[in-house]
Design a protein around this motif. Sequence first.
Motif, PDB file in Angstrom:
ATOM      1  N   GLY A  43       0.758  -1.243   0.000  1.00 14.18           N
ATOM      2  CA  GLY A  43       0.000   0.000   0.000  1.00 14.18           C
ATOM      3  C   GLY A  43       0.786   1.288   0.000  1.00 14.18           C
ATOM      4  N   VAL A  44       2.050   1.269  -0.382  1.00 11.60           N
ATOM      5  CA  VAL A  44       2.827   2.518  -0.433  1.00 11.60           C
ATOM      6  C   VAL A  44       2.308   3.368  -1.591  1.00 11.60           C
ATOM      7  N   THR A  45       1.977   4.619  -1.277  1.00  9.07           N
ATOM      8  CA  THR A  45       1.445   5.556  -2.268  1.00  9.07           C
ATOM      9  C   THR A  45       2.348   6.788  -2.329  1.00  9.07           C
ATOM     10  N   LEU A  46       2.065   7.675  -3.267  1.00  8.81           N
ATOM     11  CA  LEU A  46       2.822   8.927  -3.335  1.00  8.81           C
ATOM     12  C   LEU A  46       2.651   9.735  -2.055  1.00  8.81           C
ATOM     13  N   GLU A  47       1.473   9.677  -1.458  1.00 10.64           N
ATOM     14  CA  GLU A  47       1.244  10.384  -0.188  1.00 10.64           C
ATOM     15  C   GLU A  47       2.181   9.857   0.897  1.00 10.64           C
ATOM     16  N   SER A  52       6.365  10.001   5.518  1.00 11.80           N
ATOM     17  CA  SER A  52       7.373   9.131   6.124  1.00 11.80           C
ATOM     18  C   SER A  52       6.979   7.672   5.937  1.00 11.80           C
ATOM     19  N   ILE A  53       7.803   6.936   5.218  1.00 10.57           N
ATOM     20  CA  ILE A  53       7.542   5.510   5.021  1.00 10.57           C
ATOM     21  C   ILE A  53       7.611   4.782   6.367  1.00 10.57           C
ATOM     22  N   TYR A  54       8.585   5.141   7.197  1.00 10.66           N
ATOM     23  CA  TYR A  54       8.736   4.461   8.482  1.00 10.66           C
ATOM     24  C   TYR A  54       7.532   4.708   9.394  1.00 10.66           C
ATOM     25  N   GLU A  55       6.977   5.908   9.405  1.00  4.57           N
ATOM     26  CA  GLU A  55       5.771   6.171  10.196  1.00  4.57           C
ATOM     27  C   GLU A  55       4.593   5.371   9.655  1.00  4.57           C
ATOM     28  N   TYR A  56       4.523   5.219   8.340  1.00  6.73           N
ATOM     29  CA  TYR A  56       3.476   4.416   7.718  1.00  6.73           C
ATOM     30  C   TYR A  56       3.609   2.952   8.144  1.00  6.73           C
ATOM     31  N   GLY A  59       2.746   2.836  11.881  1.00  6.09           N
ATOM     32  CA  GLY A  59       1.402   3.335  12.189  1.00  6.09           C
ATOM     33  C   GLY A  59       0.352   2.452  11.552  1.00  6.09           C
ATOM     34  N   PRO A  60      -0.114   2.833  10.346  1.00  4.90           N
ATOM     35  CA  PRO A  60      -1.205   2.079   9.700  1.00  4.90           C
ATOM     36  C   PRO A  60      -0.925   0.583   9.501  1.00  4.90           C
ATOM     37  N   LEU A  61       0.315   0.209   9.187  1.00  7.28           N
ATOM     38  CA  LEU A  61       0.601  -1.215   8.975  1.00  7.28           C
ATOM     39  C   LEU A  61       0.769  -1.977  10.290  1.00  7.28           C
ATOM     40  N   GLY A  62       1.062  -1.255  11.378  1.00  8.72           N
ATOM     41  CA  GLY A  62       1.180  -1.898  12.682  1.00  8.72           C
ATOM     42  C   GLY A  62       2.395  -2.799  12.836  1.00  8.72           C
ATOM     43  N   LEU A  63       3.428  -2.576  12.037  1.00 11.56           N
ATOM     44  CA  LEU A  63       4.656  -3.376  12.139  1.00 11.56           C
ATOM     45  C   LEU A  63       5.650  -2.653  13.035  1.00 11.56           C
TER      46      LEU A  63
END
Length: 174
Positions: A43-47, A52-56, A59-63
């Motif tokens: 689910g990586v998007t331009l947004e 921040s990929i690491y926050e994503y 956060g949302p991925l819960g890893l």
Amino acid sequence: SPQVARALGIADGFVYDIRRVRILDGKPINVEQTYMPIDVIPGVTLEVLNDSIYEYIEGPLGLTIDSAHSIIRAVQPTETECAWLNITKEEPLLEVEQTAYLSDGTTFEYSIVHNLRESGEIRTIRAPVGRQIEFAEQARNHTPRPKKTAGPVPRIRRRPLALGATLPALGDLA
């Protein structure tokens, strides 16, 4: 490529090939090429890339991100990097090659970042998002640093070069 597959510990499958130029105070400071297995980090998007990929991931991925292993070396820029960073071929770059792992040991990232020497020093702290400030304070308290004038801390802007576009790989440019 075999090098990317080996670094990510995968035999096959799709990976993100993310290329970004980081901007600080309106000037490019580095070129980053990152590979991530899509099945590990979906689910990586331009947004997400612009934030921040690491926050994503945490956060949302819960890893939970656990560690990163880096190799740092000096390299000469490619012609493409010279154009992206507004430098000459004679100006060396500091390369940081990194493999990062989740708390279960899964490799989730392999990246190569070419940094301008003018961008100063490289300090790395890899900690869970909620503890980054705590670890940064600990590092600051144990490492003598020259005093700086008070002022806002600049935020590094990330500008994706392309998502799904055909661009030369950093390894191909070196």
